[in-house]
Design an enzyme around this catalytic site. Structure first.
Site, PDB file in Angstrom:
ATOM      1  N   GLY A 159       0.771  -1.237   0.000  1.00  0.00           N
ATOM      2  CA  GLY A 159       0.000   0.000   0.000  1.00  0.00           C
ATOM      3  C   GLY A 159       0.801   1.285   0.000  1.00  0.00           C
ATOM      4  O   GLY A 159       0.338   2.293   0.528  1.00  0.00           O
ATOM      5  N   THR A 160       1.987   1.290  -0.625  1.00  0.00           N
ATOM      6  CA  THR A 160       2.723   2.565  -0.676  1.00  0.00           C
ATOM      7  C   THR A 160       1.996   3.583  -1.555  1.00  0.00           C
ATOM      8  O   THR A 160       2.062   4.791  -1.294  1.00  0.00           O
ATOM      9  CB  THR A 160       4.173   2.389  -1.171  1.00  0.00           C
ATOM     10  OG1 THR A 160       4.170   1.878  -2.495  1.00  0.00           O
ATOM     11  CG2 THR A 160       4.957   1.466  -0.253  1.00  0.00           C
ATOM     12  N   ASN A 161       1.319   3.116  -2.586  1.00  0.00           N
ATOM     13  CA  ASN A 161       0.543   4.053  -3.420  1.00  0.00           C
ATOM     14  C   ASN A 161      -0.673   4.581  -2.662  1.00  0.00           C
ATOM     15  O   ASN A 161      -1.039   5.746  -2.807  1.00  0.00           O
ATOM     16  CB  ASN A 161       0.143   3.398  -4.737  1.00  0.00           C
ATOM     17  CG  ASN A 161       1.289   3.405  -5.741  1.00  0.00           C
ATOM     18  OD1 ASN A 161       1.634   4.440  -6.286  1.00  0.00           O
ATOM     19  ND2 ASN A 161       1.891   2.244  -5.944  1.00  0.00           N
ATOM     20  N   MET A 173      -4.539  -6.901  -6.937  1.00  0.00           N
ATOM     21  CA  MET A 173      -4.049  -8.064  -7.686  1.00  0.00           C
ATOM     22  C   MET A 173      -5.140  -9.057  -8.065  1.00  0.00           C
ATOM     23  O   MET A 173      -4.838 -10.185  -8.461  1.00  0.00           O
ATOM     24  CB  MET A 173      -2.986  -8.795  -6.851  1.00  0.00           C
ATOM     25  CG  MET A 173      -1.766  -7.959  -6.526  1.00  0.00           C
ATOM     26  SD  MET A 173      -0.787  -7.621  -7.993  1.00  0.00           S
ATOM     27  CE  MET A 173      -0.051  -9.238  -8.231  1.00  0.00           C
ATOM     28  N   ILE A 207      -8.577 -10.279 -10.221  1.00  0.00           N
ATOM     29  CA  ILE A 207      -9.280 -10.052 -11.487  1.00  0.00           C
ATOM     30  C   ILE A 207     -10.724  -9.663 -11.214  1.00  0.00           C
ATOM     31  O   ILE A 207     -11.414 -10.298 -10.414  1.00  0.00           O
ATOM     32  CB  ILE A 207      -9.214 -11.328 -12.366  1.00  0.00           C
ATOM     33  CG1 ILE A 207      -7.787 -11.503 -12.885  1.00  0.00           C
ATOM     34  CG2 ILE A 207     -10.222 -11.264 -13.518  1.00  0.00           C
ATOM     35  CD1 ILE A 207      -7.526 -12.828 -13.563  1.00  0.00           C
ATOM     36  N   ASN A 254      -6.050   2.792 -12.683  1.00  0.00           N
ATOM     37  CA  ASN A 254      -5.020   1.868 -12.215  1.00  0.00           C
ATOM     38  C   ASN A 254      -3.656   2.500 -12.442  1.00  0.00           C
ATOM     39  O   ASN A 254      -3.486   3.319 -13.335  1.00  0.00           O
ATOM     40  CB  ASN A 254      -5.112   0.554 -13.015  1.00  0.00           C
ATOM     41  CG  ASN A 254      -4.066  -0.461 -12.605  1.00  0.00           C
ATOM     42  OD1 ASN A 254      -3.922  -0.786 -11.433  1.00  0.00           O
ATOM     43  ND2 ASN A 254      -3.305  -0.965 -13.569  1.00  0.00           N
ATOM     44  N   HIS A 292       0.254   1.450 -13.329  1.00  0.00           N
ATOM     45  CA  HIS A 292       1.096   0.350 -13.815  1.00  0.00           C
ATOM     46  C   HIS A 292       2.552   0.830 -13.851  1.00  0.00           C
ATOM     47  O   HIS A 292       2.820   1.917 -14.365  1.00  0.00           O
ATOM     48  CB  HIS A 292       0.644  -0.082 -15.216  1.00  0.00           C
ATOM     49  CG  HIS A 292       1.434  -1.246 -15.730  1.00  0.00           C
ATOM     50  ND1 HIS A 292       1.251  -2.525 -15.262  1.00  0.00           N
ATOM     51  CD2 HIS A 292       2.433  -1.312 -16.640  1.00  0.00           C
ATOM     52  CE1 HIS A 292       2.104  -3.340 -15.867  1.00  0.00           C
ATOM     53  NE2 HIS A 292       2.828  -2.634 -16.702  1.00  0.00           N
TER      54      HIS A 292
END
Ligand code: GRF
Length: 212
Positions: free
Chosen positions: A16-18, A95, A97, A112, A114
């Site tokens: 969870g750094t983002n 992570m 789907i 999202n 990436h």
């Protein structure tokens, strides 16, 4: 469009750094017209949940293992998002789907991050350290991060923001990952979220126009 703040859900599966970058940006008043209303994890016990708790943000777990299919998990997710009147869904290291039902309700409202310059090093198998291993093996001289809208097809929705960093001669996948997080991801994701919340992202086909 109502005048209230856009309500944001952050979807996580790991460290969870983002998420932390979003929480810190919110603390500095940099998420203009938006607020993180809930953090949803696809697994119990991940550190991202601690970050949510420490920031006093409502949080819950939708454990994929408790659902018979991706579809069933997506249905539960959509229900939760509706319950919290969510306007924007942010996948920050999520992570699991999800199926098309999410995008039917949240059309151009799921984003999202990436850790590469899409369309390079993305798609199936391009997650975590693999992305950076692929970039180093290919010998690219720059890599970076991409924030994009999520559509049914993996990593191929309209691009909102991108930023590049140099690949250095002695880079390891870990070192490149860290540089991309620090110099690209933790800045770009809060910026993109803030732009969305201000109604400044106009999607035309696969091109995103950033409005003044
Ligand atoms: C980040 O590298 C992000 O780009 C990718 O997953 C990672 C999540 O890291 N989608 P964290 O959980 O935000 O620390």
């Amino acid at each position: 469009m109502s005048m209230g703040k856009r309500r944001i859900a952050v979807l996580v599966s790991g460290g969870g750094t983002n998420l932390q970058a979003l929480i810190d940006a919110q603390g500095r008043g940099e998420i203009v017209n938006g607020e993180i209303s809930i953090v949803i994890s696809s697994a119990p016990g991940v550190y991202a949940l601690e970050r949510a708790k420490n920031a006093g943000i409502h949080n819950c777990v939708l454990d994929r293992k408790n659902y018979p299919s991706s579809q069933a998990m997506t249905a539960a997710l959509v229900e939760k998002l509706k319950e919290f009147s969510i306007d924007l869904v942010v996948m920050a290291g999520f992570m699991t789907i999800v199926t098309h039902e999410l995008f039917e309700v949240y059309n151009n409202a799921v984003i999202n991050i990436h850790p590469a310059l899409i369309p390079s090093f993305c798609g199936k198998g391009a997650y975590g350290l693999h992305v950076h291993e692929q970039a180093l093996a290919y010998g690219v001289k720059i890599s970076g991060a991409t924030v994009h809208f999520v559509t049914e097809e993996c990593d191929s929705g309209p691009i909102i923001l991108q930023q590049a960093v140099d690949v250095l001669p002695d880079d390891t996948p870990e070192a490149l990952q860290r540089r991309i997080m620090e110099q690209c991801e933790w800045k770009l994701l809060p910026q993109a979220v803030s732009l969305f919340c201000q109604g400044r992202l106009a999607v035309e086909g696969r091109v995103v126009h950033i409005l003044p």
